[in-house]
Design an enzyme around this catalytic site. Sequence first.
Site: not given
Length: 415
Positions: A42, A135-136
């Site tokens: 993350d 983003d993860e």
Amino acid sequence: MKSICRDCLQTADALVERCPACASRRAVRHAELATLSIAHLDCDAFYASVEKRDRPELRDKPVIVGGGKRGVVTTACYIARLYGVGSAQPMFKALKACPDAVVIKPDFAKYKEASARIFGAVRELTPLVQTLSLDEAWIDLAGTERLNGGPPALQLIRLQKRIEEEVGLTVSIGLAPNRFLAKVASELDKPRGFSVIGSEAQALLAPKPVGILPGVGPVFRKTLQSDGYATVGDLAAADVRDLVRRYGETGLRLHDLAHGRDARRVSPEHDRKGMSAETTFNDDLTAAADLEAELWPLCEKLASKARRDGVASRVIVLKLRRTDFKIVTRRITLPEPVQTARALFAAARALMAPELGRPYRLIGIGMGDVQDAVDAPSALFDSPEAKTLKTETAIDRLRAKFGAGAVVAGRALKP
């Protein structure tokens, strides 16, 4: 191997607090460190961190990435979060809580470029990468020890250092035996963290509030609490038959999660950034009623596909093409993920209202940054979205059995 130094990468067969080679306290320690292979990565306050990377003068300032005063917060840096600013918060509330914040309009091209560099590095380690958003992602490193020169924990620490050095951004990583626990672990030590959960999972989860479980949003959390299940431990101690009687299949899933069990695999096939549906008109349309009549079936089509694929999204995108072929796109970020035609239509109609007054030749509806519905905070049972979802899911079943015309919404009927 039970310890790895995050600074010099020295390994040790004991649970050391300080690295024996460089005396760093940044050591990852766990008795099962060498055997775990499922990770959740993350990026830390991603959009805001990209902006701070590119504008060093903002390093010590509260930064909010989001829309105008009538928009919502997309991402807040950790300094802004200290003031109570959070994602999906209305911008006016965020600025009231943190009036000195620097507000920056999102630059998605820049964020996509940074994301591509990060996950390009991840995919050099394994093809088993399932992204949830820019983003993860979940990562499965099982069986890669010989190929990548070390156990998954060591590979991930190297990866974390590489991203920081080459991309200029920090990430937090959770390592565990399954997807659920890996995601919980990645939240334990943010930012720039590396946490591990193994066989102690049930004891670690027991005192946590039920809201930590995927699929338990604010409304469902209150329902569980009123039923006597305030903590994950309460669910773990409950008779699974009682949970199934109360909550159906969701009760069985909650029971498994409360015991730290999650059978879902890391699946690159579910690696999807967005999905959409659009149509081009035979004649240019100007009136709101005419545009809405074309929009509704697209919302039904997209929502039905989202439910079949088990995904949901907070980011709704409206697309319009003008008669001069220029494309207008508008987006909104909702407080919680949705997967119903009614929710998509309501969001799109609000986005379309300011654009009315000129003719268009195409309309489209999209869902951005989709995620597994099981991981989306879901206001089960009591919310309007949940009730609509139940209705539309029933309609899906009827149409599958009797044909697309078995159930027709009143809005879809044309004179």
